[in-house]
Design a protein around this motif. Sequence first.
Motif, PDB file in Angstrom:
ATOM      1  N   THR A 114      12.332 -30.701  38.401  1.00 36.87           N
ATOM      2  CA  THR A 114      11.898 -29.883  37.271  1.00 36.87           C
ATOM      3  C   THR A 114      11.774 -30.766  36.031  1.00 36.87           C
ATOM      4  O   THR A 114      12.233 -31.914  36.018  1.00 36.87           O
ATOM      5  N   ALA A 115      11.193 -30.222  34.972  1.00 39.16           N
ATOM      6  CA  ALA A 115      11.070 -30.961  33.712  1.00 39.16           C
ATOM      7  C   ALA A 115      12.448 -31.353  33.185  1.00 39.16           C
ATOM      8  O   ALA A 115      12.624 -32.467  32.678  1.00 39.16           O
ATOM      9  N   ASP A 116      13.437 -30.466  33.308  1.00 42.01           N
ATOM     10  CA  ASP A 116      14.796 -30.785  32.860  1.00 42.01           C
ATOM     11  C   ASP A 116      15.375 -31.966  33.634  1.00 42.01           C
ATOM     12  O   ASP A 116      16.029 -32.837  33.052  1.00 42.01           O
ATOM     13  N   GLU A 117      15.151 -31.993  34.929  1.00 38.65           N
ATOM     14  CA  GLU A 117      15.659 -33.096  35.752  1.00 38.65           C
ATOM     15  C   GLU A 117      14.952 -34.405  35.414  1.00 38.65           C
ATOM     16  O   GLU A 117      15.583 -35.465  35.379  1.00 38.65           O
ATOM     17  N   ILE A 118      13.658 -34.347  35.179  1.00 41.65           N
ATOM     18  CA  ILE A 118      12.906 -35.552  34.845  1.00 41.65           C
ATOM     19  C   ILE A 118      13.303 -36.063  33.458  1.00 41.65           C
ATOM     20  O   ILE A 118      13.421 -37.275  33.250  1.00 41.65           O
ATOM     21  N   ALA A 119      13.546 -35.163  32.527  1.00 38.22           N
ATOM     22  CA  ALA A 119      13.926 -35.563  31.167  1.00 38.22           C
ATOM     23  C   ALA A 119      15.257 -36.304  31.152  1.00 38.22           C
ATOM     24  O   ALA A 119      15.479 -37.158  30.291  1.00 38.22           O
ATOM     25  N   THR A 120      16.133 -36.012  32.093  1.00 38.04           N
ATOM     26  CA  THR A 120      17.440 -36.666  32.145  1.00 38.04           C
ATOM     27  C   THR A 120      17.524 -37.718  33.248  1.00 38.04           C
ATOM     28  O   THR A 120      18.611 -38.205  33.554  1.00 38.04           O
ATOM     29  N   TYR A 151      10.353 -44.814  27.759  1.00 38.11           N
ATOM     30  CA  TYR A 151       9.805 -44.608  29.091  1.00 38.11           C
ATOM     31  C   TYR A 151       8.967 -43.332  29.117  1.00 38.11           C
ATOM     32  O   TYR A 151       9.427 -42.273  28.693  1.00 38.11           O
ATOM     33  N   GLN A 152       7.754 -43.408  29.590  1.00 30.53           N
ATOM     34  CA  GLN A 152       6.769 -42.347  29.429  1.00 30.53           C
ATOM     35  C   GLN A 152       7.109 -41.049  30.157  1.00 30.53           C
ATOM     36  O   GLN A 152       6.875 -39.966  29.631  1.00 30.53           O
ATOM     37  N   LEU A 153       7.611 -41.128  31.358  1.00 31.53           N
ATOM     38  CA  LEU A 153       7.826 -39.913  32.153  1.00 31.53           C
ATOM     39  C   LEU A 153       8.917 -39.000  31.570  1.00 31.53           C
ATOM     40  O   LEU A 153       8.653 -37.813  31.363  1.00 31.53           O
ATOM     41  N   PRO A 154      10.106 -39.495  31.258  1.00 31.03           N
ATOM     42  CA  PRO A 154      11.087 -38.618  30.612  1.00 31.03           C
ATOM     43  C   PRO A 154      10.613 -38.109  29.249  1.00 31.03           C
ATOM     44  O   PRO A 154      10.880 -36.963  28.889  1.00 31.03           O
ATOM     45  N   ASN A 155       9.907 -38.947  28.510  1.00 31.84           N
ATOM     46  CA  ASN A 155       9.384 -38.499  27.214  1.00 31.84           C
ATOM     47  C   ASN A 155       8.383 -37.363  27.389  1.00 31.84           C
ATOM     48  O   ASN A 155       8.398 -36.395  26.633  1.00 31.84           O
ATOM     49  N   ALA A 156       7.516 -37.452  28.372  1.00 31.19           N
ATOM     50  CA  ALA A 156       6.543 -36.380  28.642  1.00 31.19           C
ATOM     51  C   ALA A 156       7.262 -35.102  29.058  1.00 31.19           C
ATOM     52  O   ALA A 156       6.867 -34.001  28.659  1.00 31.19           O
ATOM     53  N   ALA A 157       8.325 -35.240  29.854  1.00 37.13           N
ATOM     54  CA  ALA A 157       9.095 -34.060  30.263  1.00 37.13           C
ATOM     55  C   ALA A 157       9.750 -33.386  29.064  1.00 37.13           C
ATOM     56  O   ALA A 157       9.773 -32.160  28.969  1.00 37.13           O
ATOM     57  N   GLU A 158      10.269 -34.193  28.137  1.00 32.72           N
ATOM     58  CA  GLU A 158      10.875 -33.619  26.931  1.00 32.72           C
ATOM     59  C   GLU A 158       9.852 -32.861  26.096  1.00 32.72           C
ATOM     60  O   GLU A 158      10.134 -31.776  25.569  1.00 32.72           O
ATOM     61  N   ILE A 159       8.651 -33.396  25.998  1.00 29.29           N
ATOM     62  CA  ILE A 159       7.574 -32.713  25.266  1.00 29.29           C
ATOM     63  C   ILE A 159       7.229 -31.396  25.960  1.00 29.29           C
ATOM     64  O   ILE A 159       7.066 -30.365  25.319  1.00 29.29           O
ATOM     65  N   ALA A 160       7.143 -31.417  27.290  1.00 32.63           N
ATOM     66  CA  ALA A 160       6.842 -30.196  28.050  1.00 32.63           C
ATOM     67  C   ALA A 160       7.906 -29.136  27.836  1.00 32.63           C
ATOM     68  O   ALA A 160       7.592 -27.951  27.659  1.00 32.63           O
ATOM     69  N   ILE A 161       9.171 -29.546  27.822  1.00 35.43           N
ATOM     70  CA  ILE A 161      10.263 -28.603  27.609  1.00 35.43           C
ATOM     71  C   ILE A 161      10.155 -27.966  26.228  1.00 35.43           C
ATOM     72  O   ILE A 161      10.309 -26.748  26.074  1.00 35.43           O
ATOM     73  N   ARG A 162       9.876 -28.781  25.209  1.00 41.12           N
ATOM     74  CA  ARG A 162       9.716 -28.249  23.848  1.00 41.12           C
ATOM     75  C   ARG A 162       8.565 -27.252  23.776  1.00 41.12           C
ATOM     76  O   ARG A 162       8.649 -26.230  23.112  1.00 41.12           O
ATOM     77  N   GLU A 163       7.468 -27.559  24.456  1.00 33.84           N
ATOM     78  CA  GLU A 163       6.284 -26.687  24.433  1.00 33.84           C
ATOM     79  C   GLU A 163       6.533 -25.361  25.151  1.00 33.84           C
ATOM     80  O   GLU A 163       5.926 -24.347  24.822  1.00 33.84           O
ATOM     81  N   MET A 164       7.429 -25.353  26.143  1.00 36.44           N
ATOM     82  CA  MET A 164       7.719 -24.138  26.906  1.00 36.44           C
ATOM     83  C   MET A 164       8.630 -23.184  26.141  1.00 36.44           C
ATOM     84  O   MET A 164       8.729 -22.019  26.506  1.00 36.44           O
ATOM     85  N   LYS A 165       9.304 -23.676  25.108  1.00 38.76           N
ATOM     86  CA  LYS A 165      10.251 -22.835  24.361  1.00 38.76           C
ATOM     87  C   LYS A 165       9.536 -22.029  23.305  1.00 38.76           C
ATOM     88  O   LYS A 165       8.521 -22.239  22.834  1.00 38.76           O
TER      89      LYS A 165
END
Length: 64
Positions: A28-34, A50-64
């Motif tokens: 999940t995005a949470d797992e990738i972010a960490t 690192y691009q992948l965790p950073n992208a996951a963090e952006i996705a999490i912010r956008e989903m809230k």
Amino acid sequence: MIGGQVAGGFSSGEMINTIGTCIQARMTADEIATLQVGTHPALTSSPIAYQLPNAAEIAIREMK
């Protein structure tokens, strides 16, 4: 993660492998972010940028 796309130079193979692993593990995005990422200073990006965790963090912010 259900897919990914990478464009770049020699280091793009590393990112493709990481994306494939995330897909196979059904992360999940949470797992990738960490996700713990080991890097080599001369060969890869800093873990801070690192691009992948950073992208996951952006996705999490956008989903809230």
